[in-house]
Design a protein around this motif. Structure first.
Motif, short mmCIF file in Angstrom:
data_model
loop_
_atom_site.label_atom_id
_atom_site.label_comp_id
_atom_site.label_asym_id
_atom_site.label_seq_id
_atom_site.Cartn_x
_atom_site.Cartn_y
_atom_site.Cartn_z
N UNK A 1 0.83 -1.19 0.00
CA UNK A 1 0.00 0.00 0.00
C UNK A 1 0.87 1.26 0.00
N UNK B 1 -8.69 -1.46 5.09
CA UNK B 1 -9.69 -1.38 6.16
C UNK B 1 -9.62 -0.06 6.91
N UNK C 1 -0.70 5.69 4.89
CA UNK C 1 -1.53 4.89 5.77
C UNK C 1 -2.25 5.77 6.77
N UNK C 2 -3.36 5.25 7.27
CA UNK C 2 -4.16 5.99 8.22
C UNK C 2 -3.39 6.18 9.52
N UNK D 1 -6.47 4.53 4.22
CA UNK D 1 -6.86 3.17 4.57
C UNK D 1 -5.86 2.60 5.56
N UNK D 2 -6.35 1.80 6.47
CA UNK D 2 -5.46 1.11 7.39
C UNK D 2 -4.83 -0.08 6.70
N UNK D 3 -3.69 -0.46 7.15
CA UNK D 3 -3.01 -1.63 6.62
C UNK D 3 -2.38 -2.39 7.77
N UNK D 4 -2.32 -3.69 7.62
CA UNK D 4 -1.63 -4.46 8.65
C UNK D 4 -0.16 -4.06 8.69
N UNK D 5 0.38 -3.77 7.54
CA UNK D 5 1.79 -3.42 7.47
C UNK D 5 1.93 -2.17 6.61
N UNK D 6 2.45 -1.10 7.18
CA UNK D 6 2.63 0.13 6.44
C UNK D 6 4.11 0.40 6.29
N UNK D 7 4.57 0.53 5.06
CA UNK D 7 5.99 0.74 4.82
C UNK D 7 6.27 2.22 4.61
#
Lengths: 297, 61
Positions: free
Chosen positions: A128, A208, B37-38, B45-51
């Motif tokens: 992302x 999400x 990322x949020x 959007x939220x992400x489990x992993x934000x780089x």
């Protein structure tokens, strides 16, 4: 010696992307966060090659869009080039993604200067926001549109979209649907609408919100509600022109491409012309579900 | 054919004039363009992993 390329197939909003790389860490995120969206091999909409590089080439083309944050988009005669750079580090980009003009073929390069190429557990090539940018540009080819919203799928497979900007109550409403056996939550943040078939379908996505709800499921779009916080629950029908404007305000589209914007506007016009749209004011308690139940029959 | 009568019928069938109303739909450019990322201060959007790697040291995400 030649290593065997790893390939993976991820499908989001009905857009299938094949990612091939000599390094399996580039082809699949190691944390399992996208597992539900990976699919068996199938003909892809987008074919991507991912690889390491020492230095990102960020000088091909002229800048057509700058996000003001982590990415910018360059365009040359025959390709687009996304450049990603950290908001906390220095100016050197850490990833690039080149695509042909139809976004059907791409080449992703990840900078070995920014990641530990030996120890890093995951350096997923489509991390992302590249994955979302790619889906948005693919949809803008006339396939559909991504909407800021949460969605639920009922027992009959019909999908109800609750659209709203940040703070409108998407995650709040999504949490109110939790643990109900009669619905499946598709997303509390992003929903893809496909408008390139006889039927308008709505898909969950991996992106999400605060409620952290994701699903790859999809179904025919049955209704749209525009979310507003209010002191009491109220549902009011919304006319087509105003609905199209409201949906546009919740849509993600490539603003740099006037033809893509035109196609997206046509998609929004079709959606709001065919699907009932309503404004929903709601207070954050479960009784809102009873209030909207008549509109979901 | 009686054109006058036909015209009168059309005139009578017109909807009453309703003054157009302007309804503003707010746009939020910071949300419409994917940024990152949020976070507490940034929509997204939220992400489990934000780089968001730094290039002054190797990231081991």
């Amino acid at each position: 010696m030649t290593s065997t390329p790893t390939e993976s197939f991820v499908s989001i909003g009905g857009v299938t992307v094949r990612i091939a790389s000599d390094d399996p860490r580039l082809a699949t995120p190691a944390d399992g966060s996208l597992d539900a969206f990976f699919v068996p091999p199938r003909p892809p909409d987008v074919d991507i090659r991912a690889r390491w590089t020492v230095a990102i080439d960020d000088h091909r083309g002229s800048v057509v869009f700058d996000s003001g944050a982590t990415w910018r988009l360059l365009k040359s005669s025959d390709e687009f080039l996304f450049i990603f750079q950290s908001t906390t580090g220095a100016a050197a980009p850490y990833r690039s993604a080149r695509f042909n003009r139809r976004f059907t073929e791409g080449d992703v390069q990840v900078s070995s200067r920014h990641f530990d190429t030996v120890e890093a557990a995951s350096v997923y090539a489509l991390q992302y926001p590249l994955d979302e940018l790619l889906v948005i540009h693919q949809l803008a080819q006339g396939k559909g549109v991504e909407i800021h919203g949460c969605a639920v799928r009922d027992c009959d497979g019909r999908v109800f979209l609750f659209a709203g900007q940040s703070g409108a109550g998407k995650s709040t409403l999504a949490r109110l649907w939790l643990n109900r056996p009669d619905v499946t939550l598709l997303s509390d943040e992003r929903v893809v609408l496909r408008t390139d078939a006889d039927r308008i379908d709505a898909y969950g996505t991996p992106w999400h919100g605060d409620a952290r709800l994701t699903s790859p499921q999809h179904g025919p779009l049955a209704a749209i509600f525009f979310l507003h916080h209010g002191p009491a629950h109220r549902v009011v029908a919304c006319g087509t022109p105003l609905s199209a404007a409201k949906l546009f305000s919740c849509a993600f589209l490539p603003f740099h491409d006037i033809d893509a914007v035109d196609r997206t506007m046509a998609a929004l016009e079709r959606v709001t012309g065919e699907v009932p749209c309503r404004d929903l004011w709601f207070a954050p308690d479960r009784s809102v579900i009873d209030a909207i139940a008549p509109c979901m029959r | 054919m009686d054109d006058t009568t036909t015209t009168d019928k059309h005139r009578n069938a017109r909807k009453p004039y309703v003054k157009p109303q302007i309804q503003e739909v707010p746009l939020r450019p910071d949300e419409a363009v994917l940024g990152g990322c949020k976070t507490d201060t940034q929509s997204g959007a939220g992400q489990h992993r934000c780089t968001n790697p730094s290039n002054c040291s190797a990231a081991t995400s």
